[in-house]
Design an enzyme around this catalytic site. Sequence first.
Site, PDB file in Angstrom:
ATOM      1  N   SER A  69      43.979  46.477  46.932  1.00 40.81           N
ATOM      2  CA  SER A  69      45.316  46.384  47.531  1.00 40.81           C
ATOM      3  C   SER A  69      46.398  46.911  46.582  1.00 40.81           C
ATOM      4  O   SER A  69      47.576  46.884  46.901  1.00 40.81           O
ATOM      5  CB  SER A  69      45.618  44.933  47.918  1.00 40.81           C
TER       6      SER A  69
ATOM      7  N   ARG B 107      56.065  52.481  56.967  1.00 42.25           N
ATOM      8  CA  ARG B 107      56.388  51.081  56.698  1.00 42.25           C
ATOM      9  C   ARG B 107      56.548  50.835  55.201  1.00 42.25           C
ATOM     10  O   ARG B 107      55.773  51.301  54.389  1.00 42.25           O
ATOM     11  CB  ARG B 107      55.274  50.185  57.240  1.00 42.25           C
TER      12      ARG B 107
ATOM     13  N   THR C 229      49.595  42.086  46.247  1.00 42.40           N
ATOM     14  CA  THR C 229      50.445  42.867  45.356  1.00 42.40           C
ATOM     15  C   THR C 229      50.233  42.360  43.942  1.00 42.40           C
ATOM     16  O   THR C 229      50.056  41.168  43.748  1.00 42.40           O
ATOM     17  CB  THR C 229      51.935  42.647  45.732  1.00 42.40           C
TER      18      THR C 229
ATOM     19  N   THR D 235      54.241  37.865  46.479  1.00 43.25           N
ATOM     20  CA  THR D 235      53.107  38.546  47.089  1.00 43.25           C
ATOM     21  C   THR D 235      52.871  37.954  48.466  1.00 43.25           C
ATOM     22  O   THR D 235      53.262  36.812  48.735  1.00 43.25           O
ATOM     23  CB  THR D 235      51.836  38.395  46.218  1.00 43.25           C
ATOM     24  N   GLY D 236      52.244  38.739  49.343  1.00 45.65           N
ATOM     25  CA  GLY D 236      51.936  38.215  50.665  1.00 45.65           C
ATOM     26  C   GLY D 236      52.443  39.093  51.774  1.00 45.65           C
ATOM     27  O   GLY D 236      52.502  40.317  51.643  1.00 45.65           O
TER      28      GLY D 236
ATOM     29  N   THR E 292      51.770  48.034  44.784  1.00 46.03           N
ATOM     30  CA  THR E 292      50.885  47.728  45.906  1.00 46.03           C
ATOM     31  C   THR E 292      50.643  48.984  46.724  1.00 46.03           C
ATOM     32  O   THR E 292      51.419  49.938  46.673  1.00 46.03           O
ATOM     33  CB  THR E 292      51.500  46.640  46.814  1.00 46.03           C
TER      34      THR E 292
END
Length: 305
Positions: free
Chosen positions: A31, A193, A165, A216-217, A183
């Site tokens: 990722s 995006r 991330t 992060t997330g 990321t």
Amino acid sequence: TAWRVLQLGGSELDAVERGCGQCEIDQCDESVGYGGSPDESGETTLDAMIMDGNTLEVGAVADLRHVKNAIGVARKVMEYTKHTLLVGESASLFAVRMGFPYEDLTTQKSLSMYAKWLNQSCQPNYWKNVVPDSSKSCGPYKRPGKVTCKEEQTISERNIHNHDTIGMVVIGGNGTIASGTSTNGAAHKIPGRVGDSPIAGAGSYADSTAGGAAATGDGDTMMRFLPSYQAVEYMRMGTDPTVACQKVISRIQKYAPKFFGAVICANTTGSYGAACNKIPGFTQFHFMVSSPLLSKPTEQVVDCI
């Protein structure tokens, strides 16, 4: 890697750049860096930012293509331009002018991820309120003649496994703070995006008079709340780093109770903490800490709230 840079006399910014850059090379969790999280067209693009807590300068890139060292390019934006954020193919052209090689970010792994997704009728994806039904087909999608908005389906649970991330906060011996993120974004995102990672105050924030934070997330949800900036402001008021992180997560919970996300926080004295939102499959958050008090980099764990 970041800790070693500091020990060898490198600056806090050097540590952030090299630490995040190592994750880009290692393709952490698939990722971060090249060869992971292909978008809807099968391409891997990168987002990154770096922030100087002394000057509050930021350098960032988003939707970066064909250049692997996104955090390195972000630092060049900060050091060699009067801008904060460069995006897309134009950011890639800037990177090449700064001496970065122009490379393919696609790998056999990312191609196989893309092929598997296509074979699953492009599930999951990020479209809503379109025709044909995005939960059953690959499109191409368009607006319906008559719009009937249905309740937004949570995408948080799948993000646990397909998006993360690297976020880093570095505090020097004199209290100087730097932060950064890198990321390759959400897997199967709509091309173009940009999530929270390269946005100052969302992905990370550093202020040497208060502290630093990184998130992060699910960036599409988290960036609406500027969690990293908010956490630093809590710490400025004297709030303990762990509590500052918890307050930020609690604020987002009120609007998006099922979101996937976590925040790390550290203040000028070197105190640190983290918090995460508890959802099925994500009940604890693991993060790494290096400090003079620890003999080696140490994994820390917090229970989600």
